[in-house]
Write a protein that holds these residues in place. Structure first.
Motif, PDB file in Angstrom:
ATOM      1  N   UNK A   1       0.827  -1.206   0.000  1.00 24.07           N
ATOM      2  CA  UNK A   1       0.000   0.000   0.000  1.00 24.07           C
ATOM      3  C   UNK A   1       0.862   1.258   0.000  1.00 24.07           C
ATOM      4  N   UNK A   2       2.015   1.217   0.684  1.00 22.79           N
ATOM      5  CA  UNK A   2       2.937   2.354   0.607  1.00 22.79           C
ATOM      6  C   UNK A   2       3.515   2.483  -0.800  1.00 22.79           C
ATOM      7  N   UNK A   3       3.717   1.347  -1.474  1.00 23.46           N
ATOM      8  CA  UNK A   3       4.194   1.377  -2.858  1.00 23.46           C
ATOM      9  C   UNK A   3       3.175   2.090  -3.734  1.00 23.46           C
ATOM     10  N   UNK A   4       1.890   1.763  -3.561  1.00 19.70           N
ATOM     11  CA  UNK A   4       0.837   2.415  -4.357  1.00 19.70           C
ATOM     12  C   UNK A   4       0.820   3.922  -4.101  1.00 19.70           C
ATOM     13  N   UNK A   5       0.890   4.283  -2.811  1.00 18.16           N
ATOM     14  CA  UNK A   5       0.875   5.708  -2.475  1.00 18.16           C
ATOM     15  C   UNK A   5       2.061   6.422  -3.104  1.00 18.16           C
ATOM     16  N   UNK A   6       3.233   5.774  -3.095  1.00 18.09           N
ATOM     17  CA  UNK A   6       4.433   6.378  -3.685  1.00 18.09           C
ATOM     18  C   UNK A   6       4.288   6.501  -5.196  1.00 18.09           C
ATOM     19  N   UNK A   7       3.738   5.488  -5.829  1.00 17.21           N
ATOM     20  CA  UNK A   7       3.593   5.477  -7.287  1.00 17.21           C
ATOM     21  C   UNK A   7       2.683   6.620  -7.737  1.00 17.21           C
ATOM     22  N   UNK A   8       1.663   6.900  -6.957  1.00 17.52           N
ATOM     23  CA  UNK A   8       0.727   7.959  -7.335  1.00 17.52           C
ATOM     24  C   UNK A   8       1.190   9.323  -6.853  1.00 17.52           C
ATOM     25  N   UNK A   9       1.701   9.393  -5.644  1.00 17.93           N
ATOM     26  CA  UNK A   9       1.958  10.665  -4.992  1.00 17.93           C
ATOM     27  C   UNK A   9       3.214  11.342  -5.548  1.00 17.93           C
TER      28      UNK A   9
END
Length: 557
Positions: free
Chosen positions: A482-490
């Motif tokens: 989930x942190x990976x997803x947030x990083x990919x988008x943010x």
């Protein structure tokens, strides 16, 4: 009429009520035995004298007629034999008692004697007649059918309150009183014995109940302690697994760098641009081979740890009281997706579960998920994505990331931003794509399709995107999907500064702790929850009202 045997039969029968006011009509014979008819209080209701056999019962053919429902038609007989007197039970329904003892058949009488007629409260007191034994003047018999009338005044003088409450009060009084007759006292003794017996039974029952309650409390306490211990063991193992995953992912990156360096070295040697001894080259190749072997062994150990962890989780769940409802089933799906994406299902926040349900409802209200799945299936894109994710050792739930980015539209073009224009199904920026092996086209800074731009080549873009995800997963995100997803988008640079402020270990650097520490922008929050909720739906689309098959379903071989 025989002078030795006179039987006086009544002209009428006086009913004996259920109270102490028992009225009996009987006739008197020549004296030999004196028979007193008594009530419960010992008061004489009537008096008789017999020198020969006589009977007592409810029927009119008896010498003493007692009209009471509890008295049998022919209750008892008293007869002389060889100078002795005997009591005979005429098969009475409610029995005959002497001193509380039931007379079954025949009993020799010893005078004086008190005989109880069943439970009527009427007694026969019999004694040998003496000169003073007749304390009541008997009317003389003028003939064999003379009638003895009961004195109305005497009958009324012994009348008592026979209501149910009065009888209960008398029988259940705390102490005996002087006006209680033998029958009342006998009944009270029976009630007392029954109470003692019941009290003992109640004490036993209460003791059993208290024991069961103690056992139940003990079991609940044990279950609670066992659940806490099992959960703690599972949590410790989970974060050991995450630590090992981070270590393996970082080793993978290092191994890829070394392998790439070795390839370049070999190319340089072949072009004679670089000279290196065969021993050094062999040593480098052996190091890489040894590292690959170690990695394979560590991954086997990681798989075993995950299997053991799942057993701990199943054991912890078995200690919880759960009901098989749709809501519970959906919660289990959410927990499974969280676990596979690197988050602890045993620490799953309740508000996170509620939030996921909201985003599931959004997907149910739009056709976008169906559209994205159709694009993926019609273009046969799923095998490319799952293969690339497996090669990088990443969770397969990342297949839903391009779904959120572009609905799996391989020609998608994003809006112009200060970071550039994202293109392709994975919406890679030109700089990010180039860092991971994708060459942008000449129209990279223009919102137009460019066939020379590698980002529109789905295979190239997928390899680059999964490498990019692997880098985030192995470093800043600490194996938190989930942190990976947030990083990919943010944006990689912006989220790094936030993540780096958190402790550098999976136990303290995960999405649950991240949500507690930081407020994500709405766009990024939506991004993560849309991907996560789509993954939950993908586990069982039919349950949530969708018609497509589970994308990651693999039939058991």
């Amino acid at each position: 009429m025989d002078d030795d045997k006179t039987i006086i039969k009544p002209k009428q029968v006086v009913n004996v009520p259920l109270d102490d006011d028992r009225t009996v009509l009987a006739k008197i014979a020549h004296p030999q035995l004196v028979v007193d008819l008594l009530n419960t209080q010992g008061q004489i209701l009537n008096q008789f004298s017999f020198s020969e056999r006589f009977t007592v019962g409810r029927a009119e053919n008896n010498n003493i007629v007692v009209a009471h429902d509890a008295v049998s038609r022919n209750h008892l007989e008293i007869k002389p034999e060889a100078g002795r007197w005997y009591l005979v039970n005429l098969k009475s329904t409610n029995g005959i008692y002497i001193d509380g003892r039931l007379i079954q058949n025949t009993e020799e009488l010893h005078f004086p004697v008190l005989i109880a007629l069943g439970v009527t409260g009427v007694y026969l007191r019999i004694q040998i007649k003496t000169s003073d034994s007749m304390n009541t003047v008997l009317p003389s018999a003028q003939s064999s059918d003379s009638t003895l009338a009961v004195n109305p005044t005497s009958a009324s003088s012994i009348h008592r309150d026979v209501s149910q409450s009065a009888i209960e009060a008398r029988l259940l009084a705390a102490e005996d009183t002087d006006d209680m007759g033998d029958y009342t006292l006998m009944a009270r003794r029976v009630i007392h014995k029954d109470r003692v017996k019941r009290a003992k039974s109640y004490k036993k029952v209460i003791g059993w109940l208290l024991g069961l309650c103690g056992v139940a409390v003990g079991l609940v306490t044990y279950q609670h302690i066992a659940l806490q211990n099992t959960q703690q063991l599972a949590l410790d193992m989970f974060y050991d697994i995450k630590t090992l995953e981070v270590s393996l992912s970082q080793a993978d990156l290092k191994l890829d760098e070394n392998a790439e360096l070795l390839d370049k070295t070999l190319q340089a040697i072949n072009s004679e641009k670089l000279r290196i001894s065969q021993e050094d080259l062999k040593l480098q190749q052996e190091k890489i081979a040894a590292e690959k072997l170690r990695m394979r062994q560590e991954r086997v150990r990681l798989a075993n740890m995950k299997a053991k962890y799942r057993k701990y989780v199943e054991q912890a769940n078995s200690l919880r009281l759960r009901f098989p409802t749709d809501k519970q089933y959906e919660s289990e799906l959410i927990a499974k997706v969280a676990r596979e994406l690197g988050e602890s299902e045993l620490e799953l926040p309740e508000d996170f579960v509620a939030e996921v349900r909201k985003y599931i409802q959004y997907w149910q209200s739009t056709s976008r998920l169906n559209t994205a799945i159709n694009n993926m299936e019609q273009n046969n894109l799923l095998p490319l994505v799952t293969s690339a994710l497996e090669q990088q050792g990443l969770p397969l739930y990342f297949i839903y990331l391009p779904l959120q980015e572009s609905n799996y539209d391989i020609n998608a073009i994003g809006p112009e931003t200060r970071y550039g224009i994202a293109k392709g199904a994975w919406q890679l920026l030109a700089g990010t794509g180039q860092d991971f092996g994708v060459t942008p086209g000449p129209l990279a800074d223009v919102r137009e399709y460019d066939e020379q731009d590698g980002r529109f080549d789905f295979a190239q873009a997928t390899r680059a995107a999964t490498k990019y995800l692997k880098k985030i997963y192995s470093t800043e995100a600490q194996a938190s999907g989930l942190l990976v997803m947030a990083s990919y988008n943010y944006g990689d640079n912006r989220v790094k500064s936030m993540i780096k402020q958190m402790p550098d270990n999976p136990r303290d650097r995960n999405f649950w702790k991240f949500l507690q520490s930081y407020e994500l922008p709405t766009e990024t929050r939506d991004y993560v929850f849309f991907i996560f909720s789509a993954a939950v739906i993908g586990e069982d689309p039919q349950h949530f009202g969708f018609k497509f098959n589970p994308p990651l379903y693999k039939p058991e071989s």
